[in-house]
Scaffold this motif. Structure first.
Motif, short mmCIF file in Angstrom:
data_model
loop_
_atom_site.label_atom_id
_atom_site.label_comp_id
_atom_site.label_asym_id
_atom_site.label_seq_id
_atom_site.Cartn_x
_atom_site.Cartn_y
_atom_site.Cartn_z
N SER A 92 0.81 -10.50 -1.73
CA SER A 92 -0.16 -9.93 -0.87
C SER A 92 -0.33 -10.85 0.28
N THR A 103 8.60 -3.35 -2.21
CA THR A 103 8.09 -1.83 -2.61
C THR A 103 9.30 -0.75 -2.17
N GLU A 104 9.78 -1.07 -1.18
CA GLU A 104 11.07 -0.05 -0.92
C GLU A 104 12.21 -0.11 -1.96
N VAL A 124 3.97 -1.57 -7.79
CA VAL A 124 4.24 -1.16 -6.43
C VAL A 124 4.63 0.35 -6.10
N LEU A 143 6.49 -7.83 0.48
CA LEU A 143 5.91 -7.01 -0.25
C LEU A 143 6.54 -5.71 0.11
N HIS A 144 6.82 -5.60 1.56
CA HIS A 144 7.63 -4.07 1.93
C HIS A 144 8.80 -4.12 1.31
N PHE A 145 9.53 -5.16 1.27
CA PHE A 145 11.04 -5.03 0.84
C PHE A 145 10.92 -4.75 -0.66
N SER A 193 2.12 -12.00 1.87
CA SER A 193 3.56 -11.82 2.58
C SER A 193 3.69 -10.46 2.83
N PRO A 194 3.33 -9.69 3.84
CA PRO A 194 3.41 -8.37 3.95
C PRO A 194 4.91 -7.80 4.11
N SER A 195 5.97 -9.04 4.58
CA SER A 195 7.31 -8.42 4.73
C SER A 195 7.93 -8.41 3.44
N ARG A 212 -0.18 1.82 -3.35
CA ARG A 212 0.41 1.58 -2.07
C ARG A 212 -0.71 0.91 -1.26
#
Length: 465
Positions: free
Chosen positions: A322, A332-333, A461, A328-330, A324-326, A465
């Motif tokens: 939470s 999640t994808e 995740v 979390l993005h990786f 570290s958005p980057s 979202r």
């Protein structure tokens, strides 16, 4: 915190430590100071031999325990270790938890001690832990019995059969829980992960998974675990007494389960080939030492990770993500791609699918490094031992403080920064990374902990979202 609160905290800690000292029966420590001083003098005067670590034993009786504990609750938990590392080096002497201790924040020294001959070092725990675990606990037993017990349990916890069952169970428990989540109500992740992890482990250990039996077990376990951090005073009304009584009830409950398994096996009511839980594995072994009581006691002790270590790992992973958005993005994808692939093929998710997600595993590894679920491991020297030029005297405690190693800038660039990408080129088998301990007492449930954390993060995740 105001001045009155600080004074109260200090007074309480002082009282607690004095009680711990008394009930640790360490009067033998003072009587043996003369002999230990001879060891120290001998080592320090030998310029070509091993060196006795520098440091301070602190105040009489209470040592440096107050400062050690208070630093853990401060804004900088590493202050106790950092201060002494600057003054004395990475290996130093102290006096904490009622015993003279050699503290090591050196990765190589820790590795050598944790992997040493069991005749040189034995497990050491505070009095309350020893009281609650008992002499037959896997945490305390040594030698061939420990190796056999540890090997049998570890093999089962790593088995594909159990991992497949864990995937199925966690999917069920998480779906039931997440279906109740709503946007206008807070979600207490650690409490949820505790409930889920406890159910998974109770089934893996003793095949209890629902109903009054599980509820009663969990109720008594909550009372039992409170005693791990209590004063070592055992009489009616104290927390230690309540915890010991709770464990007795749990042991009796598990012994009934074991007796039922034995009866059904004799009557050939159940399959005698495939072990469904850890108790089944141990019952198949013919040994005078593996009594039903010993097995039952250890099943209770082994529930602790399900209540503590795994939920903390999961909660910290979510917290770090939470922030570290980057990352979390990786993550999640990666998990969404796995979900889409499985939906296209119509195949279910297998345990190896979760463990083969590269970035998810890097996130868990980095969480283990920064979160330090196990901050240190304690041993007691059974003889004078020389390690990397230092001497650890017989009878002294040794604290391998893993947290300082994991946050050492010598091993990790920007150690206080959550950076899963650092593990793209890094080897996890080095001595500078040991989140599950090491040697023959390496945590047997390490694979299970990773799997549970992977499954939890995937569901989180991919559903929210």
């Amino acid at each position: 915190m105001d001045t009155c609160s600080l004074l109260f905290l200090f007074s309480f800690l002082l009282f607690a430590i004095i009680i711990v000292i008394i009930f640790n029966k360490i009067n033998g420590l003072r009587s043996s100071l003369a002999s230990k001083k001879k060891i120290i003098d001998h080592v320090n005067t030998n310029s070509h031999g091993p060196v006795f670590p520098q440091g301070s034993l602190g105040w009489p009786v209470i040592g440096e325990t107050i400062e050690f504990i208070s630093s853990a609750y401060s804004d900088h938990p590493e202050s106790f270790m950092d201060k002494r590392r600057l003054m004395y080096g990475k290996v130093f002497k102290s006096h904490i938890f009622g015993t003279a201790t050699i503290v090591s924040t050196d990765a190589e020294v820790n590795k050598i001690v944790l992997q040493s001959d069991p005749t040189a070092f034995v497990p050491f725990y505070p009095t309350t832990v020893r009281e609650l675990m008992g002499k037959s606990s896997i945490l305390l037993i040594n030698g061939s019995l420990h190796r056999r017990f540890h090997g049998l349990v570890g093999s089962f916890l790593k088995s594909p059969l159990l991992k497949a069952q864990v995937v199925k169970d966690m999917h069920k428990y998480l779906s039931e829980s997440m279906d109740q989540w709503s946007e206008d109500q807070p979600v207490l992740l650690q409490d949820i992960s505790k409930t889920v992890a406890f159910k998974v482990l109770a089934k893996a250990l003793i095949s209890v998974e629902k109903g009054e039996e599980l509820d009663e077990l969990k109720k008594e376990f909550e009372q039992f675990i409170k005693g791990l951090m209590s004063l070592p005073v055992n009489f009616p009304g104290t927390q230690l007494h309540r915890s010991l009584q709770a464990k007795k009830k749990m042991v009796k409950q598990v012994e009934k389960i074991i007796d039922g398994k034995v009866r059904r096996a004799k009557n050939k009511e159940e399959d005698d080939v495939i072990a469904k839980d850890v108790v089944d594995v141990l019952l198949k072994v013919s040994s005078e030492n593996l009594t039903h009581n010993l097995i039952a006691n250890n099943m209770v002790d082994m529930m602790i990770p399900g209540h503590d270590s795994v939920p903390v790992l999961i909660t910290l992973a979510v917290k770090f993500l939470s922030d570290s958005p980057s990352a979390l993005h990786f993550l999640t994808e990666e998990n969404m791609e796995l979900k889409r692939l499985k939906e296209l093929t119509g195949e279910p998710l297998y345990w190896n699918d979760y463990l083969s997600l590269p970035f998810t595993q890097k996130v868990i590894t980095e969480t283990l490094r920064m979160g330090n679920v196990i901050i240190g491991v304690m041993r007691k020297a059974m003889k004078d031992v020389e390690v990397k030029g230092y001497v650890i005297p017989k009878g002294w405690c040794f604290l391998a403080y893993l947290r300082s190693v994991h946050l050492d800038k010598l091993y990790y660039e920007s150690p206080y920064k959550f950076n899963p990408w650092r593990w793209q080129e890094r080897d996890m088998s080095t001595s500078s990374f040991s989140p599950f301990g090491g040697g023959q007492r390496l945590c047997p449930g390490l694979d299970l902990a990773r799997l549970e954390a992977s499954i939890f993060l995937h569901h989180l995740v991919t559903r929210f979202r």
